[in-house]
Design a protein around this motif. Structure first.
Motif, PDB file in Angstrom:
ATOM      1  N   ALA A  69       0.840  -1.193   0.000  1.00 24.81           N
ATOM      2  CA  ALA A  69       0.000   0.000   0.000  1.00 24.81           C
ATOM      3  C   ALA A  69       0.876   1.244   0.000  1.00 24.81           C
ATOM      4  O   ALA A  69       1.841   1.317   0.769  1.00 24.81           O
ATOM      5  N   MET A  70       0.491   2.223  -0.828  1.00 23.18           N
ATOM      6  CA  MET A  70       1.331   3.412  -0.981  1.00 23.18           C
ATOM      7  C   MET A  70       0.503   4.669  -1.152  1.00 23.18           C
ATOM      8  O   MET A  70      -0.608   4.629  -1.685  1.00 23.18           O
ATOM      9  N   MET A  71       1.071   5.772  -0.717  1.00 21.88           N
ATOM     10  CA  MET A  71       0.566   7.104  -1.019  1.00 21.88           C
ATOM     11  C   MET A  71       1.678   8.098  -0.702  1.00 21.88           C
ATOM     12  O   MET A  71       2.670   7.739  -0.061  1.00 21.88           O
ATOM     13  N   VAL A  72       1.540   9.309  -1.190  1.00 25.18           N
ATOM     14  CA  VAL A  72       2.413  10.404  -0.772  1.00 25.18           C
ATOM     15  C   VAL A  72       1.548  11.471  -0.130  1.00 25.18           C
ATOM     16  O   VAL A  72       0.358  11.585  -0.422  1.00 25.18           O
ATOM     17  N   HIS A  73       2.152  12.265   0.751  1.00 27.48           N
ATOM     18  CA  HIS A  73       1.416  13.307   1.462  1.00 27.48           C
ATOM     19  C   HIS A  73       2.082  14.651   1.231  1.00 27.48           C
ATOM     20  O   HIS A  73       3.306  14.787   1.339  1.00 27.48           O
ATOM     21  N   ALA A  74       1.274  15.644   0.932  1.00 25.19           N
ATOM     22  CA  ALA A  74       1.775  16.996   0.707  1.00 25.19           C
ATOM     23  C   ALA A  74       2.450  17.546   1.955  1.00 25.19           C
ATOM     24  O   ALA A  74       2.006  17.310   3.077  1.00 25.19           O
ATOM     25  N   ALA A  75       3.531  18.289   1.752  1.00 31.50           N
ATOM     26  CA  ALA A  75       4.314  18.821   2.874  1.00 31.50           C
ATOM     27  C   ALA A  75       5.238  19.921   2.355  1.00 31.50           C
ATOM     28  O   ALA A  75       5.390  20.092   1.141  1.00 31.50           O
ATOM     29  N   PRO A  76       5.879  20.654   3.259  1.00 24.09           N
ATOM     30  CA  PRO A  76       6.861  21.647   2.805  1.00 24.09           C
ATOM     31  C   PRO A  76       8.163  21.042   2.289  1.00 24.09           C
ATOM     32  O   PRO A  76       8.987  21.760   1.732  1.00 24.09           O
ATOM     33  N   ASP A  77       8.385  19.718   2.501  1.00 26.92           N
ATOM     34  CA  ASP A  77       9.632  19.119   2.033  1.00 26.92           C
ATOM     35  C   ASP A  77       9.413  17.635   1.730  1.00 26.92           C
ATOM     36  O   ASP A  77       8.382  17.058   2.067  1.00 26.92           O
ATOM     37  N   ASP A  78      10.410  17.034   1.055  1.00 26.34           N
ATOM     38  CA  ASP A  78      10.388  15.604   0.765  1.00 26.34           C
ATOM     39  C   ASP A  78      10.978  14.850   1.951  1.00 26.34           C
ATOM     40  O   ASP A  78      12.071  15.190   2.430  1.00 26.34           O
ATOM     41  N   SER A  79      10.273  13.818   2.406  1.00 24.99           N
ATOM     42  CA  SER A  79      10.802  13.031   3.517  1.00 24.99           C
ATOM     43  C   SER A  79      10.355  11.586   3.388  1.00 24.99           C
ATOM     44  O   SER A  79       9.369  11.278   2.713  1.00 24.99           O
ATOM     45  N   ILE A  80      11.091  10.703   4.059  1.00 25.63           N
ATOM     46  CA  ILE A  80      10.776   9.280   4.072  1.00 25.63           C
ATOM     47  C   ILE A  80      10.963   8.734   5.485  1.00 25.63           C
ATOM     48  O   ILE A  80      11.709   9.298   6.287  1.00 25.63           O
ATOM     49  N   GLY A  81      10.273   7.645   5.789  1.00 24.84           N
ATOM     50  CA  GLY A  81      10.599   6.854   6.964  1.00 24.84           C
ATOM     51  C   GLY A  81       9.984   7.242   8.284  1.00 24.84           C
ATOM     52  O   GLY A  81      10.160   6.529   9.272  1.00 24.84           O
ATOM     53  N   ALA A  82       9.271   8.354   8.362  1.00 18.22           N
ATOM     54  CA  ALA A  82       8.743   8.783   9.657  1.00 18.22           C
ATOM     55  C   ALA A  82       7.617   7.875  10.124  1.00 18.22           C
ATOM     56  O   ALA A  82       6.945   7.220   9.328  1.00 18.22           O
ATOM     57  N   SER A  83       7.410   7.860  11.429  1.00 20.94           N
ATOM     58  CA  SER A  83       6.237   7.212  11.994  1.00 20.94           C
ATOM     59  C   SER A  83       5.173   8.286  12.217  1.00 20.94           C
ATOM     60  O   SER A  83       5.352   9.448  11.826  1.00 20.94           O
ATOM     61  N   SER A  84       4.059   7.898  12.835  1.00 26.13           N
ATOM     62  CA  SER A  84       3.030   8.859  13.213  1.00 26.13           C
ATOM     63  C   SER A  84       2.507   8.472  14.585  1.00 26.13           C
ATOM     64  O   SER A  84       2.748   7.367  15.076  1.00 26.13           O
ATOM     65  N   LEU A  85       1.796   9.387  15.196  1.00 30.65           N
ATOM     66  CA  LEU A  85       1.226   9.133  16.513  1.00 30.65           C
ATOM     67  C   LEU A  85      -0.102   8.393  16.389  1.00 30.65           C
ATOM     68  O   LEU A  85      -0.920   8.698  15.513  1.00 30.65           O
ATOM     69  N   ALA A  86      -0.310   7.418  17.257  1.00 31.21           N
ATOM     70  CA  ALA A  86      -1.638   6.831  17.394  1.00 31.21           C
ATOM     71  C   ALA A  86      -2.569   7.881  17.978  1.00 31.21           C
ATOM     72  O   ALA A  86      -2.137   8.754  18.742  1.00 31.21           O
ATOM     73  N   ILE A  87      -3.841   7.810  17.608  1.00 35.54           N
ATOM     74  CA  ILE A  87      -4.782   8.828  18.084  1.00 35.54           C
ATOM     75  C   ILE A  87      -6.158   8.221  18.307  1.00 35.54           C
ATOM     76  O   ILE A  87      -6.594   7.331  17.583  1.00 35.54           O
ATOM     77  N   GLY A  88      -6.825   8.707  19.334  1.00 34.64           N
ATOM     78  CA  GLY A  88      -8.223   8.397  19.588  1.00 34.64           C
ATOM     79  C   GLY A  88      -8.972   9.678  19.873  1.00 34.64           C
ATOM     80  O   GLY A  88      -8.407  10.629  20.427  1.00 34.64           O
ATOM     81  N   SER A  89     -10.244   9.731  19.492  1.00 33.58           N
ATOM     82  CA  SER A  89     -11.049  10.937  19.660  1.00 33.58           C
ATOM     83  C   SER A  89     -12.372  10.583  20.327  1.00 33.58           C
ATOM     84  O   SER A  89     -12.963   9.540  20.030  1.00 33.58           O
ATOM     85  N   TRP A  90     -12.836  11.467  21.211  1.00 34.92           N
ATOM     86  CA  TRP A  90     -14.060  11.219  21.973  1.00 34.92           C
ATOM     87  C   TRP A  90     -14.945  12.460  21.973  1.00 34.92           C
ATOM     88  O   TRP A  90     -14.458  13.589  22.042  1.00 34.92           O
ATOM     89  N   ASP A  91     -16.255  12.238  21.917  1.00 42.30           N
ATOM     90  CA  ASP A  91     -17.232  13.284  22.159  1.00 42.30           C
ATOM     91  C   ASP A  91     -17.674  13.183  23.617  1.00 42.30           C
ATOM     92  O   ASP A  91     -18.053  12.109  24.098  1.00 42.30           O
ATOM     93  N   VAL A 138      -2.682  15.634  24.674  1.00 43.13           N
ATOM     94  CA  VAL A 138      -4.124  15.737  24.861  1.00 43.13           C
ATOM     95  C   VAL A 138      -4.564  17.122  24.401  1.00 43.13           C
ATOM     96  O   VAL A 138      -3.991  18.131  24.815  1.00 43.13           O
ATOM     97  N   HIS A 139      -5.574  17.174  23.543  1.00 47.37           N
ATOM     98  CA  HIS A 139      -6.082  18.470  23.109  1.00 47.37           C
ATOM     99  C   HIS A 139      -7.561  18.350  22.786  1.00 47.37           C
ATOM    100  O   HIS A 139      -8.061  17.249  22.505  1.00 47.37           O
ATOM    101  N   GLY A 140      -8.272  19.456  22.864  1.00 49.93           N
ATOM    102  CA  GLY A 140      -9.705  19.397  22.622  1.00 49.93           C
ATOM    103  C   GLY A 140     -10.316  20.766  22.500  1.00 49.93           C
ATOM    104  O   GLY A 140      -9.652  21.794  22.671  1.00 49.93           O
ATOM    105  N   ARG A 152     -15.062  17.955  22.403  1.00 47.30           N
ATOM    106  CA  ARG A 152     -14.382  16.859  21.709  1.00 47.30           C
ATOM    107  C   ARG A 152     -12.930  16.840  22.179  1.00 47.30           C
ATOM    108  O   ARG A 152     -12.260  17.873  22.213  1.00 47.30           O
ATOM    109  N   CYS A 153     -12.471  15.656  22.521  1.00 45.44           N
ATOM    110  CA  CYS A 153     -11.123  15.486  23.069  1.00 45.44           C
ATOM    111  C   CYS A 153     -10.363  14.472  22.231  1.00 45.44           C
ATOM    112  O   CYS A 153     -10.913  13.413  21.872  1.00 45.44           O
ATOM    113  N   GLU A 154      -9.120  14.792  21.930  1.00 45.15           N
ATOM    114  CA  GLU A 154      -8.246  13.862  21.228  1.00 45.15           C
ATOM    115  C   GLU A 154      -7.036  13.544  22.096  1.00 45.15           C
ATOM    116  O   GLU A 154      -6.490  14.427  22.757  1.00 45.15           O
ATOM    117  N   VAL A 155      -6.627  12.290  22.062  1.00 42.83           N
ATOM    118  CA  VAL A 155      -5.428  11.840  22.754  1.00 42.83           C
ATOM    119  C   VAL A 155      -4.516  11.194  21.730  1.00 42.83           C
ATOM    120  O   VAL A 155      -4.957  10.353  20.935  1.00 42.83           O
TER     121      VAL A 155
END
Length: 411
Positions: free
Chosen positions: A151-173, A217-219, A238-241
């Motif tokens: 599975a592949m995609m590219v994501h728009a950004a200010p620069d070219d990058s490879i290999g990063a991870s991302s944060l897991a996230i959950g959202s609640w009302d 944590v932000h909301g 709405r709260c996101e963690v």
């Protein structure tokens, strides 16, 4: 790279052939931004372009009206490209999904031109609601990715990058329900739902000192009451963690939940918590595919910065990457210093640099797919992975719980 120069020529010429339509697609998405699960015009644009190129297109897959699948080719190796096209409320394509989506479509068109020669099937998956509900998680649970080897995609950004991870996230009302009363004549007869929210937010502010690195944590408060002279009987938020991985996310949510329970306990208000959308897992980019993509990008005169060990924000591509070899690099263009999720970033989405990012991203992804198909070792590894997943996958009636179902206890 293991593909032949003939395949290279076929892929790059296909991108050139479709370049006008791909740029027009990016601009069209940008001009008519649609938010999560409302991307009807966007999905129609993507489907129409792929149908005109001979793809078999299925709209409304997995009961999501704005999701789609388009395929071309008959080979046993299925290369999946994920097209995003949802926008953000109020600020349009501030995450550049017009670029993301058009690049994925371009990659599918380009690789399809060599599909028969490479013995593969190209599968473009239109994935709505990345900014909110998490369309990829829903499609993953529904089995749409079951045959996908990579599975592949590219994501728009200010620069070219490879290999990063991302944060897991959950959202609640979050909703507190109290009891209204006149704020001056008899406030003691009311139960103040706004006070409950205030206690909870105060507790969250104090909790932040005790949270481990990587947990955020932000909301926002979405309803704080209706009249200043009435004790608020209902408030909502709405709260996101976010956390480094799904295990840390589940542990953090227990602490965050306790803060909202404290608001209810302190005021006597009733608390209701509802999961909003789907949990996003942390992103795990495949090193071998990343290497192939970096080499392909280099042939276009671009150099990607390695972000191995770093984290981006959050993406539902993380859930895909937990099961399927995946890459999610960024493709860069000048944004005047602006970062995603700002109106300033949106303003650069139709710039010449963004248009080049669409075409270069499409070419690099397609060349990566060709490399995977023509490298015997890579092809074997990917096909073996599909067979293992298919042997261990849950039966269809178990998918409601899902291979990527909610990660939060007590959600």
């Amino acid at each position: 790279m293991t593909y032949t120069r003939g395949v290279h020529r076929t892929v790059t010429e296909a991108v050139r052939t479709w370049s006008g339509q791909l740029v027009a697609l990016s601009h069209g998405l940008h001009d008519e931004p649609e938010t999560a699960l409302q991307e009807h015009r966007a999905a129609a644009r993507v489907a129409g372009l792929l149908e005109s190129a001979g793809f078999t297109v299925t709209r409304g897959v997995a009961d999501l009206p704005t999701a789609l699948v388009a395929t071309r080719g008959t080979g046993d190796l299925v290369i999946g490209f994920c097209a995003e096209y949802d926008a953000l409320p109020g600020i349009g394509h501030a995450c550049g999904h017009n670029v993301n989506g058009a690049a994925a479509v371009g990659a599918a068109l380009a690789l399809a031109a060599a599909a028969d020669e490479l013995g593969l099937t190209v599968k473009l998956i239109g994935t709505p609601a990345e900014e909110d509900y998490g369309g990829k998680v829903h499609l993953l649970d529904a089995g749409v990715f079951d045959d996908v080897a990579a599975a592949m995609m590219v994501h728009a950004a200010p620069d070219d990058s490879i290999g990063a991870s991302s944060l897991a996230i959950g959202s609640w009302d979050v909703t507190f329900r109290g009891k209204p009363s006149h704020a001056a004549l008899a406030p003691w007869e009311g139960v103040n739902a706004l006070d409950a929210m205030t206690v909870a937010h105060t507790a969250l502010g104090l909790l932040r000192q005790q949270l481990p690195p990587g947990v955020i944590v932000h909301g926002i408060v979405t309803d704080g009451g209706q009249a200043v002279n009435v004790i608020p009987a209902r408030t909502s938020a709405r709260c996101e963690v976010r956390a480094l991985d799904t295990e840390q996310l589940a542990a953090a949510w227990l602490r965050v939940r306790a803060c909202f329970e404290a608001g209810a306990l302190a005021t006597g208000a009733e608390l209701e918590l509802r999961c909003h959308g789907r949990d996003f897992a942390d992103l795990r980019q495949d090193p071998d595919m990343t290497s192939a993509y970096a080499a392909a990008l280099g042939e276009l005169g671009r150099t990607a910065t390695s972000r191995q060990g770093e984290t981006m924000a959050s993406t539902d591509m993380g859930n895909v990457s937990q099961l399927i070899p995946t890459i999610h690099p960024t493709i860069g263009y000048d944004t005047g210093g602006a970062r995603q999720h700002t109106p300033e970033f949106t303003a650069y989405g139709k710039s010449p640099g963004a248009d080049r990012a669409v075409l270069d991203g499409a070419t690099a992804l397609a060349l990566t797919g060709a490399d995977l198909a023509m490298s015997p070792d890579r092809r074997t590894r990917l096909l073996d992975g599909v067979r293992r997943r298919q042997r261990s996958r849950p039966v269809a009636d178990e998918r409601s719980g899902g291979r990527s179902a909610s990660l939060r206890p007590g959600g």
